[in-house]
Design a protein around this motif. Sequence first.
Motif, PDB file in Angstrom:
ATOM      1  N   UNK A  85       0.826  -1.206   0.000  1.00  0.00           N
ATOM      2  CA  UNK A  85       0.000   0.000   0.000  1.00  0.00           C
ATOM      3  C   UNK A  85       0.863   1.259   0.000  1.00  0.00           C
ATOM      4  N   UNK A  86       0.321   2.292  -0.600  1.00  0.00           N
ATOM      5  CA  UNK A  86       0.863   3.643  -0.534  1.00  0.00           C
ATOM      6  C   UNK A  86      -0.037   4.480   0.376  1.00  0.00           C
ATOM      7  N   UNK A  87       0.370   5.681   0.737  1.00  0.00           N
ATOM      8  CA  UNK A  87      -0.497   6.516   1.582  1.00  0.00           C
ATOM      9  C   UNK A  87      -1.759   6.967   0.840  1.00  0.00           C
ATOM     10  N   UNK A  88      -2.862   6.916   1.528  1.00  0.00           N
ATOM     11  CA  UNK A  88      -4.108   7.507   1.035  1.00  0.00           C
ATOM     12  C   UNK A  88      -4.022   9.026   1.142  1.00  0.00           C
ATOM     13  N   UNK A  89      -3.300   9.502   2.167  1.00  0.00           N
ATOM     14  CA  UNK A  89      -3.125  10.944   2.339  1.00  0.00           C
ATOM     15  C   UNK A  89      -1.723  11.239   2.861  1.00  0.00           C
ATOM     16  N   UNK A  90      -1.302  12.477   2.640  1.00  0.00           N
ATOM     17  CA  UNK A  90       0.017  12.945   3.073  1.00  0.00           C
ATOM     18  C   UNK A  90      -0.140  14.227   3.890  1.00  0.00           C
ATOM     19  N   UNK A  91       0.499  14.267   5.061  1.00  0.00           N
ATOM     20  CA  UNK A  91       0.693  15.529   5.774  1.00  0.00           C
ATOM     21  C   UNK A  91       2.057  16.037   5.333  1.00  0.00           C
ATOM     22  N   UNK A  92       2.098  17.121   4.576  1.00  0.00           N
ATOM     23  CA  UNK A  92       3.330  17.493   3.877  1.00  0.00           C
ATOM     24  C   UNK A  92       4.097  18.651   4.523  1.00  0.00           C
ATOM     25  N   UNK A  93       3.559  19.335   5.513  1.00  0.00           N
ATOM     26  CA  UNK A  93       4.306  20.437   6.127  1.00  0.00           C
ATOM     27  C   UNK A  93       3.355  21.464   6.705  1.00  0.00           C
ATOM     28  N   UNK A  94       3.928  22.561   7.221  1.00  0.00           N
ATOM     29  CA  UNK A  94       5.339  22.914   7.258  1.00  0.00           C
ATOM     30  C   UNK A  94       5.945  22.615   8.635  1.00  0.00           C
ATOM     31  N   UNK A  95       7.295  22.660   8.727  1.00  0.00           N
ATOM     32  CA  UNK A  95       7.940  22.426  10.019  1.00  0.00           C
ATOM     33  C   UNK A  95       7.518  23.457  11.061  1.00  0.00           C
ATOM     34  N   UNK A  96       7.382  23.009  12.293  1.00  0.00           N
ATOM     35  CA  UNK A  96       7.000  23.828  13.444  1.00  0.00           C
ATOM     36  C   UNK A  96       5.626  24.473  13.261  1.00  0.00           C
ATOM     37  N   UNK A  97       4.750  23.740  12.589  1.00  0.00           N
ATOM     38  CA  UNK A  97       3.384  24.227  12.375  1.00  0.00           C
ATOM     39  C   UNK A  97       2.331  23.269  12.929  1.00  0.00           C
ATOM     40  N   UNK A  98       2.739  22.289  13.741  1.00  0.00           N
ATOM     41  CA  UNK A  98       1.786  21.403  14.381  1.00  0.00           C
ATOM     42  C   UNK A  98       1.563  20.078  13.695  1.00  0.00           C
ATOM     43  N   UNK A  99       2.407  19.702  12.736  1.00  0.00           N
ATOM     44  CA  UNK A  99       2.200  18.439  12.026  1.00  0.00           C
ATOM     45  C   UNK A  99       2.373  17.233  12.941  1.00  0.00           C
ATOM     46  N   UNK A 100       3.303  17.304  13.869  1.00  0.00           N
ATOM     47  CA  UNK A 100       3.517  16.182  14.796  1.00  0.00           C
ATOM     48  C   UNK A 100       2.302  15.969  15.681  1.00  0.00           C
ATOM     49  N   UNK A 101       1.727  17.048  16.174  1.00  0.00           N
ATOM     50  CA  UNK A 101       0.539  16.925  17.020  1.00  0.00           C
ATOM     51  C   UNK A 101      -0.634  16.364  16.237  1.00  0.00           C
ATOM     52  N   UNK A 102      -0.825  16.832  15.018  1.00  0.00           N
ATOM     53  CA  UNK A 102      -1.907  16.307  14.179  1.00  0.00           C
ATOM     54  C   UNK A 102      -1.704  14.825  13.897  1.00  0.00           C
ATOM     55  N   UNK A 131       7.787   1.210   1.165  1.00  0.00           N
ATOM     56  CA  UNK A 131       6.518   0.467   1.217  1.00  0.00           C
ATOM     57  C   UNK A 131       6.441  -0.409   2.464  1.00  0.00           C
ATOM     58  N   UNK A 132       7.582  -0.887   2.950  1.00  0.00           N
ATOM     59  CA  UNK A 132       7.584  -1.687   4.178  1.00  0.00           C
ATOM     60  C   UNK A 132       6.996  -0.920   5.357  1.00  0.00           C
ATOM     61  N   UNK A 133       7.112   0.401   5.338  1.00  0.00           N
ATOM     62  CA  UNK A 133       6.579   1.207   6.433  1.00  0.00           C
ATOM     63  C   UNK A 133       5.061   1.127   6.534  1.00  0.00           C
ATOM     64  N   UNK A 134       4.409   0.674   5.479  1.00  0.00           N
ATOM     65  CA  UNK A 134       2.945   0.573   5.465  1.00  0.00           C
ATOM     66  C   UNK A 134       2.459  -0.865   5.653  1.00  0.00           C
TER      67      UNK A 134
END
Length: 540
Positions: A232-249, A294-297
């Motif tokens: 499988x590939x990602x259905x969606x991508x969180x692409x950025x930006x740094x220090x904008x809350x991506x880790x929390x999301x 792909x192994x990550x999925x």
Amino acid sequence: MSLTDYKNGAILQTDYKYGQLCPMEVENYRKRPTMSCLNDVDDDHISLTSVLEVSRVPLWPLGPLRSVTKVKVISFLLGLTLTFLIMASYVLTLDKKGLMLTPPPFHLSAIVNPSSTISPNLSSTKDYVNIKLLVKCITAKLEFSPRKLPLLKDVVNSDSHLFSIIPRQFLPNIKSPCWYEELSGKTKVDPYRKNLYAVRSKSFRTVCDYLRNNFQEHLSHSVDDKQYRLRCLPYFYIIGQPKCGTTDLFHRLLLHPEVKFTTMKEPHWWTRKRFGIIHLKDGLLERFPVEDYLDLFDLAAYHIQQGILGNTSGDDSQQHLITGEASASTMWDNQAWSYLYDNRVDGEPPFLAQDFIHTVQPNAKIIVMLRDPVERLYSDYLYFNMANKSVEDFDQRVSESLQLFEACLAESSMRSCVYNTRLSNAMPVRLNLGLYIVFLLDWLTVFHRNQILVLQLEDYAANLRLTINKVFDFLNVGPLSEQIEAALTKRPMSNTRRAADRSLGPMLPSTRDLLKVFHQPFNHKLATVLDNKAFHWTET
């Protein structure tokens, strides 16, 4: 010239050729000591020969000199030459402040090597007296034409292995982009033995042990007893930006039972690992093949496969699971192109990460998290710099970075400056990451607007429940139970500012004021494109 040469300060002023200028007073550009956007005077261009030529001009009638000895004449001329040299040096280096006398890019050793001590001769942000000229220049150059998309065959040919592994069509009746891959050779014995993510990540090695032990029970068999595994590939991508809350999301979305992320955040495959970049300063190392990515999925694929193999009750919830990936570099980082192609000062990357993502996954959903670029930059500085931090140091670094960007913009287009790897590496703070509109417009050249959800960290922090539900609607996942929703909203914020960094307090008012003026034209165009005045960030 190689990137290493630039890092070592080997670039010459002649390497930085004249390009397009701001639309202001360009008629006498080569005749005047200053230009409309920047000074282009370089002390190195004043040769000893030219000084001596000036010294030959007669200052009085030569008749009386006939009675003077040759030694005295030569001594007088040498003294006059030396005096002229001292005066010229003083005048040319006097009070180089503001936009009109900004030093050329990559010329100062402290800027070529960002790790070196900041030169005390560089002005602080409060000395930018001509910021209005810079803003006028930015505003003019923000009206650029959309990038010319590369041909599909050129994208495919640039990474033929990637497109030989991922099929053009995915399985029907499965929400995530998945397909069956036939096993062959040593993959049947240990499919994870050479995974480069596992080599560098202890946590993923643990995941690989689990995947390896349960590998056989998740295989599918054909009539001729060939073995297949679900990929499988990602259905969606969180692409950025740094220090904008991506880790929390990322961590909050993990709590939704229908969302299955990669087994690690920030794989950085599309922008770095597939080219062999671990740390940019180390250059190209061993490439991470697409199979490792792909192994990550595979954990997500196991859950989906269970739904396919064991779905006898009519419950198709497992087939509705969606895969996701979150790397804050995906939106902006295309610096690998400088290693692979000719990274001219006035050039632009021939391919961007989104060209490849769109080619393999034209229906992917994209999530962008943005934040007031002024506050983002300060947070970025505090997080990624580990020693000798202070508001004064940040102020000086901002000053250096603005001078570099000004100089580049006077010579080149907006897009080429934003994507210029040498400029990005030379700037002491990552100023270019806050120029959101340039990156977003390039993503909109390949993905439709309704495929990209742009969130604002300020809204996210002020009304978490509303913003998270907006994400769920965008991803087309079901509502949460009250218990899970309560856990999701009560979860502490991730990646908050360290106590030592909080003790430094806010940035200097002069730094903030200048950065706000600098970012204003970028924010204005972003708000216009998104049809949302909140992206002016006038209230933050």
